[in-house]
Enzyme design. Structure first.
Site, PDB file in Angstrom:
ATOM      1  CG  ASP A 106      43.089  37.320  46.781  1.00  0.00           C
ATOM      2  OD1 ASP A 106      43.749  36.276  46.908  1.00  0.00           O
ATOM      3  OD2 ASP A 106      41.896  37.353  46.398  1.00  0.00           O
TER       4      ASP A 106
HETATM    5  N1  URA Z   1      38.817  34.812  49.030  1.00  0.00           N
HETATM    6  C1  URA Z   1      39.252  35.656  48.076  1.00  0.00           C
HETATM    7  O1  URA Z   1      38.719  35.697  46.967  1.00  0.00           O
HETATM    8  N2  URA Z   1      40.295  36.445  48.375  1.00  0.00           N
HETATM    9  C2  URA Z   1      40.908  36.479  49.582  1.00  0.00           C
HETATM   10  O2  URA Z   1      41.849  37.256  49.798  1.00  0.00           O
HETATM   11  C3  URA Z   1      40.434  35.583  50.562  1.00  0.00           C
HETATM   12  C4  URA Z   1      39.381  34.757  50.258  1.00  0.00           C
END
Ligand code: URA
Length: 261
Positions: A106
């Site tokens: 993310d």
């Molecule tokens: N899970 C999440 O919630 N965000 C990420 O960036 C990776 C795994």
């Protein structure tokens, strides 16, 4: 012997377009094995040739594997349409048209991200049937509860009813709000949604391994490192979860909390 046009050879291994290469050839700025190239469609032996463009050698390696320690604020895509792309963290000579992030973090997530031009390898890492594991360290809003261990191990259900595969989770020794979690799949925002399903909240998330490939502690946020081809296969072996957690709780927790970008 693999014969190919020199303009294709250069464009596949650099940021130059074919028209830019034609231009550079016209200016006598391209050499192959020491000979100045006069036409951009000339064929060279791509297995052995040494090509120099404008004084810089074009690395004759088909696939490249770069790891970065992603800081917050960058998107895991090749374009800037949803924010600044992680590709900007690479120097220009590595930011060639065929390179892309093999996996997703993310925008506000941190840590290990592989950037490569090896589509087959990316497919193997991301394939849901291979279950390549990924370990994250998270900073939670409320203290980690030991009851999470069984809830996560038994396969948690997310808010929208989606069922997760069994997951290992463990509180870190150095802080009651730090935890490690190992996933073998990659649902959308999965780590954040799993902790929210048990009434907690992920404030910071950092990926510390993919398979047995572990984020080097010397790699600061925003820095990158090229992997040797022989190290790439470690992506497909399984690290010891407990060993990795004990190694990382001390070394990375302070960095995670205090230095996010
Ligand atoms: N899970 C999440 O919630 N965000 C990420 O960036 C990776 C795994």
């Amino acid at each position: 012997m693999s014969l190919m046009r020199i303009d294709r050879f250069i464009s596949e291994r650099s940021e130059y377009t074919r028209s830019e290469i034609k231009n550079l050839v016209g200016k006598k700025l391209v050499t192959a094995d020491g000979t100045v190239i006069k036409k951009s469609d000339i064929k060279i032996n791509s297995d052995t040739v040494k090509v120099i463009v404008n004084g810089n050698e074009i690395r004759n390696q088909k696939f490249r594997y770069i790891i970065i320690n992603k800081p917050a604020g960058y998107v895991s895509s090749t374009s800037d349409s949803d924010g600044t792309s992680v590709m900007h963290l690479l120097p220009e000579n590595l930011r060639t048209k065929d390179m892309f992030p093999a996996g997703r973090l993310d925008k506000d997530s941190l840590g290990l991200l592989l950037i490569t031009n090896d589509g087959d390898l990316a497919h193997r890492i991301l394939s849901p049937t291979r279950h390549v594991s990924k370990i994250y360290i998270v900073k939670l809003a409320s203290p980690f509860k030991s009851e999470y261990i069984n809830l996560f191990r038994n396969g948690l259900q997310l808010d929208n009813g989606e069922q997760c595969l069994p997951v290992d989770v463990k509180g870190a020794e150095s802080s009651e709000k730090l935890a490690f979690i190992r996933l073998h799949e990659g649902k959308y925002h999965q780590v954040k949604r799993m902790f929210s399903a048990v009434g907690n909240h992920v404030e910071v998330l950092m990926r510390i391994s993919v398979g047995s490939l572990v984020l080097p502690e010397t790699l600061g946020f925003g820095e990158h490192m090229e992997l040797l081809h022989k190290n790439v296969e470690s992506l497909f072996s399984e690290p010891d979860f407990d060993h990795l957690c004990s190694k990382f709780s001390v070394n990375f927790s302070a960095k995670l909390i205090n230095n996010r970008s």
